[in-house]
Design a protein around this motif. Structure first.
Motif, mmCIF file in Angstrom:
data_model
loop_
_atom_site.group_PDB
_atom_site.id
_atom_site.type_symbol
_atom_site.label_atom_id
_atom_site.label_comp_id
_atom_site.label_asym_id
_atom_site.label_seq_id
_atom_site.Cartn_x
_atom_site.Cartn_y
_atom_site.Cartn_z
ATOM 1 N N ALA A 232 60.091 4.573 -14.868
ATOM 2 C CA ALA A 232 60.394 4.329 -13.456
ATOM 3 C C ALA A 232 59.147 3.881 -12.705
ATOM 4 C CB ALA A 232 60.971 5.597 -12.828
ATOM 5 N N VAL A 233 57.992 4.440 -13.070
ATOM 6 C CA VAL A 233 56.730 4.053 -12.432
ATOM 7 C C VAL A 233 56.429 2.588 -12.727
ATOM 8 C CG1 VAL A 233 54.250 4.469 -12.367
ATOM 9 C CG2 VAL A 233 55.831 6.400 -12.537
ATOM 10 N N ASN A 234 56.587 2.180 -13.974
ATOM 11 C CA ASN A 234 56.323 0.786 -14.358
ATOM 12 C C ASN A 234 57.274 -0.168 -13.643
ATOM 13 O OD1 ASN A 234 56.064 2.000 -17.769
ATOM 14 N ND2 ASN A 234 54.499 1.973 -16.179
ATOM 15 N N GLU A 235 58.540 0.212 -13.574
ATOM 16 C CA GLU A 235 59.538 -0.661 -12.956
ATOM 17 C C GLU A 235 59.289 -0.836 -11.469
ATOM 18 O OE1 GLU A 235 63.127 1.240 -14.094
ATOM 19 O OE2 GLU A 235 63.177 0.347 -16.105
ATOM 20 N N ASP A 366 56.997 10.507 -19.052
ATOM 21 C CA ASP A 366 57.777 9.685 -18.130
ATOM 22 C C ASP A 366 56.895 8.832 -17.225
ATOM 23 O OD1 ASP A 366 56.701 11.739 -16.648
ATOM 24 O OD2 ASP A 366 58.553 12.279 -15.613
ATOM 25 N N ILE A 367 55.585 8.817 -17.498
ATOM 26 C CA ILE A 367 54.659 7.953 -16.765
ATOM 27 C C ILE A 367 54.280 6.743 -17.624
ATOM 28 C CG2 ILE A 367 52.447 7.815 -15.570
ATOM 29 C CD1 ILE A 367 54.415 9.695 -14.227
ATOM 30 N N CYS A 368 53.835 7.009 -18.850
ATOM 31 C CA CYS A 368 53.532 5.951 -19.821
ATOM 32 C C CYS A 368 54.469 6.131 -21.015
ATOM 33 C CB CYS A 368 52.074 6.020 -20.279
ATOM 34 S SG CYS A 368 50.906 5.493 -19.022
ATOM 35 N N GLY A 369 55.463 5.250 -21.119
ATOM 36 C CA GLY A 369 56.466 5.387 -22.158
ATOM 37 C C GLY A 369 55.901 5.227 -23.555
#
Length: 444
Positions: A232-235, A366-369
């Motif tokens: 979600a952070v990346n998106e 959930d920050i860096c997949g």
């Protein structure tokens, strides 16, 4: 219409930090009243303190104090570590200071480690909103068997405009300077955000054939290629134009702070974003705190306090560093695409040949997949196969991959083993090169 929209965003940008400061000022009288009420309900001389109502009111005041307090920079709190069954004193010392960062050395008591030649390790802390003390558990686990150095980044809120800019290129320069200062056979560990600049720094040093290239680099939960298994952070970072971030989350530091008028990405904005992702969990944690306070469960209260005193302590980042990171790492994917530049020169990870590479990921991050950090191996094809290492820790998220029981018991021992194996190979290679050189000179 575009001009009107830009003007509105500009006003939002200017007011963001000021609104935050005004909120703190407005809450201050309420905090004073809450403190007085808490004291009255807890005092041993007050009959209310022994009633369920008194305990509930005191607990509510304690929770209110926790969620409205402004948290400063935490202490490291590492005074001693266990080495071979003996408590050895430790002192963090400033050994190299730069404008935006201090290099700390966790000096161990000399008699206890006399004659030991433990590997030198540079731990590059993330510059992403929290202080370097977030890595307290990482550092403490490494100290007993390593000479540990840590980057202690400074809060941009306190950096006067006269200090100039600090961007991603400067970050890479700082890493290179620190590696050179520590000296030969330095092992570098990057936790999360620094993974990209550390890998770039190693590539720059390799391209320059620097004799002080790191012996190994370990990238832990870092966004090397956020196109793999995006979170979600990346998106979010990829879904908005860079101008949106500049006008929405960047704000000038208000007076009378030393860094007044410096444009920053405020730490409280970063913290709000992270807490919003897991709001239910944080609400449950504070509800549990309320219950534990009423029950007198001191251990659970202390555990909650320790975690949130670290988690809620945040710092500001310079706007240019934050925006360049968003653009380079999360939007253009410049490093994996081969289009990243440092000081106008291309960053080519294929130049890295003499530095071992280890990547570590958390199964539930959930920050860096999963796969984002492992991508570093594909970018470094010229590192010998024996010097490529990858490990996925089951059952841990982003924080657990560098702190906590799993880090101490399962991850750190593997990292320690890699560092020592790399050191042995380098020493053996050096001895072999020396013997060959001697034979060739004798033949001549």
């Amino acid at each position: 219409m575009p001009e009107s929209g830009t003007a509105t965003l500009g006003a939002t940008e200017t007011l963001l930090y000021h609104a935050y400061e005004l909120t703190h000022a407005a809450v201050r009288p309420l905090r004073m009243q809450s403190d007085a009420l808490r004291y009255a309900c807890r005092s041993a001389f007050s009959p209310v303190a022994y009633t369920p109502v008194g305990k509930a009111v005191a607990a509510a005041c304690e929770v209110f104090e926790n969620v409205t307090r402004r948290y400063g920079k935490p202490e490291w709190g590492i005074d001693a570590v266990d080495i071979d069954g003996e408590a050895v004193a430790v002192e963090p010392r400033l050994v190299y200071g730069k404008l935006f960062c201090d290099l700390l050395h966790f000096k161990r008591d000399k008699p206890a480690v006399a004659g030991r030649k433990d590997p030198k390790v540079l731990i590059v802390a993330p510059l992403s909103g929290h202080y370097a003390t977030l890595l307290r558990g990482t550092v403490k686990a490494m100290i007993p068997e390593h000479e540990v150095f840590v980057t202690d980044w400074r809060d941009a809120r306190f950096m006067p405009l006269a200090y100039g800019r600090f961007d991603l290129d400067d970050f890479i320069d700082y890493v290179i300077d620190f590696i050179r200062f520590i000296g030969p056979d330095t092992h570098v560990i990057a936790v999360c955000q620094p993974s990209v600049p550390v890998l770039a720094a190693a590539a720059v040093m390799a391209e320059q054939r620097d004799p002080l290239q790191p012996a190994s680099m370990t990238l832990i939960g870092g966004p090397i290629d956020t196109r793999r298994n995006p979170t979600a952070v990346n998106e979010l970072a990829a879904s908005r134009p860079l101008s949106w971030f500049e006008h929405t989350v960047i704000s000038p530091v208000p007076f009378p702070c030393p860094g007044a008028m410096r444009r920053v990405y405020p730490g409280f904005v970063q913290l709000t974003g992270f807490m919003t992702m897991n709001m239910e969990r944080h609400l449950d944690a504070h509800a549990d705190l309320f219950r534990h306070l009423i029950e007198g469960d001191c251990d659970s209260v202390d555990q909650h306090q320790r975690f949130y005193e670290e988690y809620l302590s945040v710092m500001d980042l310079t706007a240019e560093f934050y925006l360049q990171t968003i653009d380079t790492v999360f939007q253009k994917h410049a490093l994996p695409n081969g289009t990243m530049y440092h000081r106008g020169k291309p960053v080519d990870c294929r130049a890295i040949r003499n530095t071992a590479l280890m990547t570590i990921e958390g199964e539930l991050d959930d920050i860096c997949g999963l796969g984002q950090t492992e991508a570093a191996h594909d970018l470094c094809p010229n590192i010998p196969a024996a010097d490529h290492h990858h490990y996925v820790q089951e059952g841990v998220g982003h924080y657990g991959v560098f702190n906590g029981r799993r880090w101490r018991d399962e991850i750190q021992p593997r990292l320690k083993k890699m560092i020592r194996a790399t050191g042995r190979r380098r020493r053996a290679s050096s001895r072999l090169s020396g013997r060959l050189s001697g034979r060739l000179s004798g033949t001549a």
